[in-house]
Scaffold this motif. Structure first.
Motif, mmCIF file in Angstrom:
data_model
loop_
_atom_site.group_PDB
_atom_site.id
_atom_site.type_symbol
_atom_site.label_atom_id
_atom_site.label_comp_id
_atom_site.label_asym_id
_atom_site.label_seq_id
_atom_site.Cartn_x
_atom_site.Cartn_y
_atom_site.Cartn_z
ATOM 1 N N PRO A 95 0.793 -1.237 0.000
ATOM 2 C CA PRO A 95 0.000 0.000 0.000
ATOM 3 C C PRO A 95 0.823 1.283 0.000
ATOM 4 C CG PRO A 95 0.113 -0.887 2.220
ATOM 5 C CD PRO A 95 0.829 -1.870 1.335
ATOM 6 N N HIS A 96 2.163 1.169 0.074
ATOM 7 C CA HIS A 96 2.979 2.371 0.265
ATOM 8 C C HIS A 96 3.713 2.833 -0.995
ATOM 9 C CE1 HIS A 96 2.243 1.737 4.520
ATOM 10 N NE2 HIS A 96 2.763 0.530 4.440
ATOM 11 N N ALA A 97 3.406 2.246 -2.155
ATOM 12 C CA ALA A 97 4.187 2.506 -3.360
ATOM 13 C C ALA A 97 4.238 3.996 -3.709
ATOM 14 C CB ALA A 97 3.621 1.709 -4.534
ATOM 15 N N ALA A 98 3.088 4.674 -3.684
ATOM 16 C CA ALA A 98 3.050 6.093 -4.059
ATOM 17 C C ALA A 98 3.884 6.940 -3.098
ATOM 18 C CB ALA A 98 1.614 6.585 -4.081
ATOM 19 N N ALA A 99 3.775 6.656 -1.815
ATOM 20 C CA ALA A 99 4.533 7.412 -0.816
ATOM 21 C C ALA A 99 6.029 7.165 -0.951
ATOM 22 C CB ALA A 99 4.060 7.047 0.589
ATOM 23 N N ILE A 100 6.397 5.927 -1.261
ATOM 24 C CA ILE A 100 7.809 5.569 -1.410
ATOM 25 C C ILE A 100 8.410 6.301 -2.603
ATOM 26 C CG2 ILE A 100 9.376 3.687 -2.017
ATOM 27 C CD1 ILE A 100 7.498 1.847 -0.370
ATOM 28 N N ILE A 101 7.716 6.261 -3.744
ATOM 29 C CA ILE A 101 8.230 6.922 -4.941
ATOM 30 C C ILE A 101 8.326 8.428 -4.732
ATOM 31 C CG2 ILE A 101 7.717 7.444 -7.359
ATOM 32 C CD1 ILE A 101 6.571 4.619 -7.600
ATOM 33 N N LYS A 102 7.324 9.006 -4.061
ATOM 34 C CA LYS A 102 7.346 10.445 -3.788
ATOM 35 C C LYS A 102 8.555 10.825 -2.945
ATOM 36 C CE LYS A 102 4.557 14.195 -1.842
ATOM 37 N NZ LYS A 102 3.262 14.562 -1.179
ATOM 38 N N ARG A 103 8.911 9.965 -2.002
ATOM 39 C CA ARG A 103 10.021 10.281 -1.108
ATOM 40 C C ARG A 103 11.373 9.922 -1.705
ATOM 41 N NH1 ARG A 103 10.445 8.691 5.342
ATOM 42 N NH2 ARG A 103 12.306 9.967 5.770
ATOM 43 N N LEU A 104 11.434 8.873 -2.517
ATOM 44 C CA LEU A 104 12.724 8.345 -2.974
ATOM 45 C C LEU A 104 13.041 8.650 -4.437
ATOM 46 C CD1 LEU A 104 12.713 4.756 -1.387
ATOM 47 C CD2 LEU A 104 13.732 6.834 -0.464
ATOM 48 N N TRP A 105 12.219 9.442 -5.116
ATOM 49 C CA TRP A 105 12.372 9.535 -6.564
ATOM 50 C C TRP A 105 13.743 10.064 -6.984
ATOM 51 C CZ3 TRP A 105 13.224 14.012 -9.370
ATOM 52 C CH2 TRP A 105 13.036 15.221 -8.708
#
Length: 278
Positions: A95-105
């Motif tokens: 469930p955290h894919a969007a948050a991860i990409i936003k933080r780690l892009w």
């Protein structure tokens, strides 16, 4: 008598697979389909999957190290692509894919760009130095696990430190196929909750393997034959992971990790010594 037999087998393997210390383009690797080679590949992925099943990590570091002994580092990396995509793709779901990409892009983009430079070094640097570097990466990875080394990255510094770590991770991945060093140190330094941390590793490793696969193909180190072997290697990987999960119910995960890291130190140091002095 037993020693003589073992020595004889070792001599035959060394003669048959000189690529362990020399670069070998995949177009010259038809020998990987003979029975002994297929057995080595199966054992390597079963061992890697076993470690992954017990400890939740270690598939590429074990598998690439074992395959490097027999086929050389470039071929070991090429054989790892399908199992790497499979195992990390599964781990990246959550469930955290969007948050991860936003933080780690920024970290991810820097890493993906430099993977290409890493594979460029893979095809241009003397193979002995590449194998020694793989040994160094494995040793550092193991020592981090043994001593529990960690850092903390303040959120307001992530835009500076993230791309720097990403660039180093990309070059290391392109040269060795090992995505976990030093990326795990950086991801752990962000202080994410456990589930998000695990998914972030899977997502980053999965994306990295996509770019690594494309880079190896473009560099001529991955073709249809080796790619097919890599796809077949998914089966022993899953088998090893299943055995690992069974074993995890009967053993201490913490104790197994300690043993794994110590064995990895020995493997890493052996690769360094073998590459530089023999």
């Amino acid at each position: 008598m037993r020693y003589a037999i073992i020595k004889g087998v070792a001599s035959k393997v060394a003669a048959a697979y000189p690529s362990a210390t020399s670069q070998c383009p995949c177009t010259d690797c038809r020998f990987m389909t003979d029975p002994v080679s297929l057995l080595i590949i199966a054992v390597a992925f079963i061992l890697g999957g076993l470690v992954k099943g017990v400890a939740g990590l270690g598939l590429p570091v074990i598998t690439v190290a074992v395959l490097t002994f027999a086929f050389g580092l470039p071929n070991a990396m090429a054989l790892m692509v399908a199992p790497g995509l499979m195992s990390n793709g599964w781990q990246s779901i959550g469930p955290h894919a969007a948050a991860i990409i936003k933080r780690l892009w920024m970290f991810i983009i820097a890493s993906l760009i430099t993977i290409w430079f890493g594979t460029g070094l893979l095809v241009s640097v003397d193979s002995s130095w590449l194998v020694a570097f793989l040994g160094f990466v494995l040793t550092v990875y193991a020592l981090i696990g043994i001593f529990g080394f960690s850092i903390t990255v303040p959120e307001n510094r992530e835009t500076i430190i993230g791309p720097a770590f990403g660039a180093v991770c990309g070059v290391t991945t392109g040269m060795t196929g090992v995505t976990s060093t030093p990326s795990v140190v950086y991801l752990n330094a962000l202080g994410m909750k456990r589930e998000m941390f695990i998914q972030s590793m899977g997502l980053y490793f999965f994306i990295s393997y996509i770019i690594l696969t494309a880079s190896l193909w473009a560099r001529g180190l991955l073709d249809v034959q080796v790619g097919s072997l890599s796809l077949v290697a998914v089966v022993p990987t899953l088998l090893g992971m299943w055995f690992g999960k069974m074993l995890r119910m009967r053993t201490s995960e913490a104790g197994f990790k300690k043993l794994f890291y110590r064995v990895l130190v020995v493997i890493g140091l052996y690769l360094i010594v073998r590459a530089l002095f023999f």
